[in-house]
Design an enzyme around this catalytic site. Sequence first.
Site, short mmCIF file in Angstrom:
data_model
loop_
_atom_site.label_atom_id
_atom_site.label_comp_id
_atom_site.label_asym_id
_atom_site.label_seq_id
_atom_site.Cartn_x
_atom_site.Cartn_y
_atom_site.Cartn_z
N THR A 295 0.81 -1.21 0.00
CA THR A 295 0.00 0.00 0.00
C THR A 295 0.85 1.27 0.00
O THR A 295 0.47 2.27 -0.60
CB THR A 295 -0.92 0.02 1.23
OG1 THR A 295 -0.13 -0.37 2.36
CG2 THR A 295 -2.07 -0.93 1.07
N PHE A 423 -6.51 4.92 6.57
CA PHE A 423 -5.89 3.89 7.41
C PHE A 423 -6.92 3.14 8.26
O PHE A 423 -6.58 2.50 9.26
CB PHE A 423 -4.81 4.52 8.30
CG PHE A 423 -3.65 5.07 7.50
CD1 PHE A 423 -2.66 4.22 7.02
CD2 PHE A 423 -3.56 6.42 7.20
CE1 PHE A 423 -1.60 4.70 6.26
CE2 PHE A 423 -2.51 6.93 6.44
CZ PHE A 423 -1.52 6.06 5.97
N CYS A 430 -4.81 0.89 11.00
CA CYS A 430 -3.46 0.53 10.57
C CYS A 430 -2.42 0.78 11.67
O CYS A 430 -2.32 1.88 12.20
CB CYS A 430 -3.10 1.34 9.33
SG CYS A 430 -1.49 0.93 8.67
MN1 MNH Z 1 -1.85 -0.83 7.05
C1 MNH Z 1 -4.42 -2.27 8.81
C2 MNH Z 1 -4.12 0.92 5.19
C3 MNH Z 1 0.73 0.84 5.57
C4 MNH Z 1 0.40 -2.88 8.64
N1 MNH Z 1 -3.90 -0.71 7.00
C5 MNH Z 1 -4.78 -1.36 7.83
C6 MNH Z 1 -6.12 -0.94 7.52
C7 MNH Z 1 -6.02 -0.06 6.48
C8 MNH Z 1 -4.63 0.09 6.16
C9 MNH Z 1 -7.18 0.64 5.79
C10 MNH Z 1 -7.41 -1.42 8.21
C11 MNH Z 1 -8.01 -2.57 7.45
C12 MNH Z 1 -9.33 -3.06 8.00
O1 MNH Z 1 -9.99 -2.38 8.79
O2 MNH Z 1 -9.73 -4.17 7.60
N2 MNH Z 1 -1.71 0.58 5.59
C13 MNH Z 1 -2.77 1.17 4.96
C14 MNH Z 1 -2.25 2.13 3.99
C15 MNH Z 1 -0.88 2.11 4.12
C16 MNH Z 1 -0.55 1.13 5.14
C17 MNH Z 1 -3.11 2.97 3.07
C18 MNH Z 1 0.17 2.92 3.42
C19 MNH Z 1 -0.02 4.04 2.80
N3 MNH Z 1 0.21 -1.00 7.07
C20 MNH Z 1 1.08 -0.16 6.46
C21 MNH Z 1 2.42 -0.47 6.88
C22 MNH Z 1 2.34 -1.53 7.76
C23 MNH Z 1 0.94 -1.86 7.87
C24 MNH Z 1 3.67 0.28 6.43
C25 MNH Z 1 3.42 -2.25 8.51
C26 MNH Z 1 4.66 -1.85 8.61
N4 MNH Z 1 -1.99 -2.33 8.44
C27 MNH Z 1 -0.92 -3.05 8.93
C28 MNH Z 1 -1.44 -4.03 9.86
C29 MNH Z 1 -2.82 -3.85 9.95
C30 MNH Z 1 -3.14 -2.75 9.03
C31 MNH Z 1 -0.58 -5.04 10.62
C32 MNH Z 1 -3.81 -4.61 10.82
C33 MNH Z 1 -3.88 -3.92 12.18
C34 MNH Z 1 -4.82 -4.60 13.15
O3 MNH Z 1 -5.90 -5.06 12.74
O4 MNH Z 1 -4.49 -4.64 14.33
#
Ligand code: MNH
Length: 509
Positions: A295, A423, A430
């Site tokens: 992402t 996020f 996130c």
């Molecule tokens: Mn990320 C959850 C978007 C970067 C690790 N992330 C989510 C969710 C979104 C999201 C939306 C919630 C999904 C849901 O409700 O089902 N994340 C992004 C975006 C970027 C991003 C748009 C970058 C831009 N994410 C990252 C990065 C990491 C990461 C960098 C790790 C280093 N994300 C996660 C994890 C979750 C998450 C792990 C789940 C968290 C949880 O449920 O506790």
Amino acid sequence: MAETTTATPTALPKGFRDAEQGWPHLDRIPHPPRRVPLLGDVLGADRRTPLQDSLRFARQLGPIFRRKAFGKEFVFVWGADLVADMADESRFAKHVGLGVANLRPVAGDGLFTAYNHEPNWQLAHDVLAPGFSREAMAGYHPMMLSVAERLTDHWDRELAAGRAVDVPGDMTKLTLETISRTGFGHDFGSFERDRPHPFVTSMVGTLSYAQRLNSVPSPLAPLLLRTATRRNEADIAYLNRTVDDMVRARRKNGGGDGDLLDRMLDTTHPDTGERLSPENVRRQVITFLVAGHETTSGSLSFALHYLARHPEIAARARAEVDQVWGDTRTPGYAQVAKLRYVRRVLDESLRLWPTAPAYAREATQDTELTGVHPMRRGAWALILTPMLHRDPEVWGADAEEFDPDRFDAKAVRSRAPHTFKPFGTGARACIGRQFALHEATLVLGLLLRRYELRPDPAYRLRVTERLTLMPEGLRLHLNRRTATAAPAPVTVPEEVRSEPRCPVHGTDD
Ligand code: MNH
């Protein structure tokens, strides 16, 4: 329950597979006018772009609507008041459904795909959240910088050879190396390869497969997707092998300086003394390698597209970089957050193309959505972030235009809460938000400072979907900037802030 808990994930029924069971007043929710028997709302739908199809339906049908596919009906929501109501953590929680549920064979009860009631969610959250604290981020900064230098070395060579750069391809190399080195001390050697690392190929394979599973009736999936299923199993096996090798190497050699992998392997829960099981560690490593780069890569790619298309915006961002960073070859951790305008460029890109474009919420009790739509406990809806982010009532008549000034402090304050949700929301939002924003702002700053971006005038933005969004075929021409007489660097004081209880969600709206 643990002290560091940010919300209490309740044990819930699995969630209704079909809206009819969970939404007693489905008749209040519009659907496309021409329904095909058995197949449902498939007219004008393209299997490869389910999200962009849903955006088209959203424009026709309004802030809440439903779509039927193969007898199953789903509710979609994007109106600002509805989304804000569903952000209420006392009545709603994350729903693991559709695309996310399809990733369970890959990511199991890893942080992203865990059900709220699975004990490994809270355990892993509490163990891993300190890995995203301000101190941890400051520790990753030098590694992020060194990966970014690999990128600029590569771009310098492409420029010298007179070639256009492959933006999504190179951003994926960058973000994969960043998460693998900062989190796991692992080098995939992405920049030394002509083709994507097989880890990326397998990852894209599993994401695309998870998306495709939604486009066929589930009982028929094994039959209709037989070849794809076999390839998917091979992809998962490859991901598992790669991760198992990484873990084995760490166990043998030790010494990750307390990175994410060290936390996963060694850290016990502060209250219960529990630690992650080997099987769960495998799930977490895959989760973080995938969620930690795909992402962010897309966001950087969209931002570069818009910067190339809007030279006046690029010039303003570049002027800020010159002003704030001056000649410092290696900007420090605190100098990244000072790039306020660059950050707005990123926010504005995430507004138009939130690269994780939807998240699902379920009712944790019988309730009424905005007092209008009754929902039974367990009923759920998919929130379409790109539409929320384009709602003219929130963003104005020019909502489709790229304008980073929408994110200046005053404009942000004047908007209602929960209108910008790239996020996600709540306890399951996130965990990597600050990580992604720091990395992307740093990289945009470095690229703006070094290059001018020239778009291919013939390019029209096309967005590919594999659960996440990515601009397809985006190539840019570069000019090396002539040395500018940049003003002297501004000294940036390090702010002192006390740590919130949960280091990642302490300030979540
Ligand atoms: Mn990320 C959850 C978007 C970067 C690790 N992330 C989510 C969710 C979104 C999201 C939306 C919630 C999904 C849901 O409700 O089902 N994340 C992004 C975006 C970027 C991003 C748009 C970058 C831009 N994410 C990252 C990065 C990491 C990461 C960098 C790790 C280093 N994300 C996660 C994890 C979750 C998450 C792990 C789940 C968290 C949880 O449920 O506790």
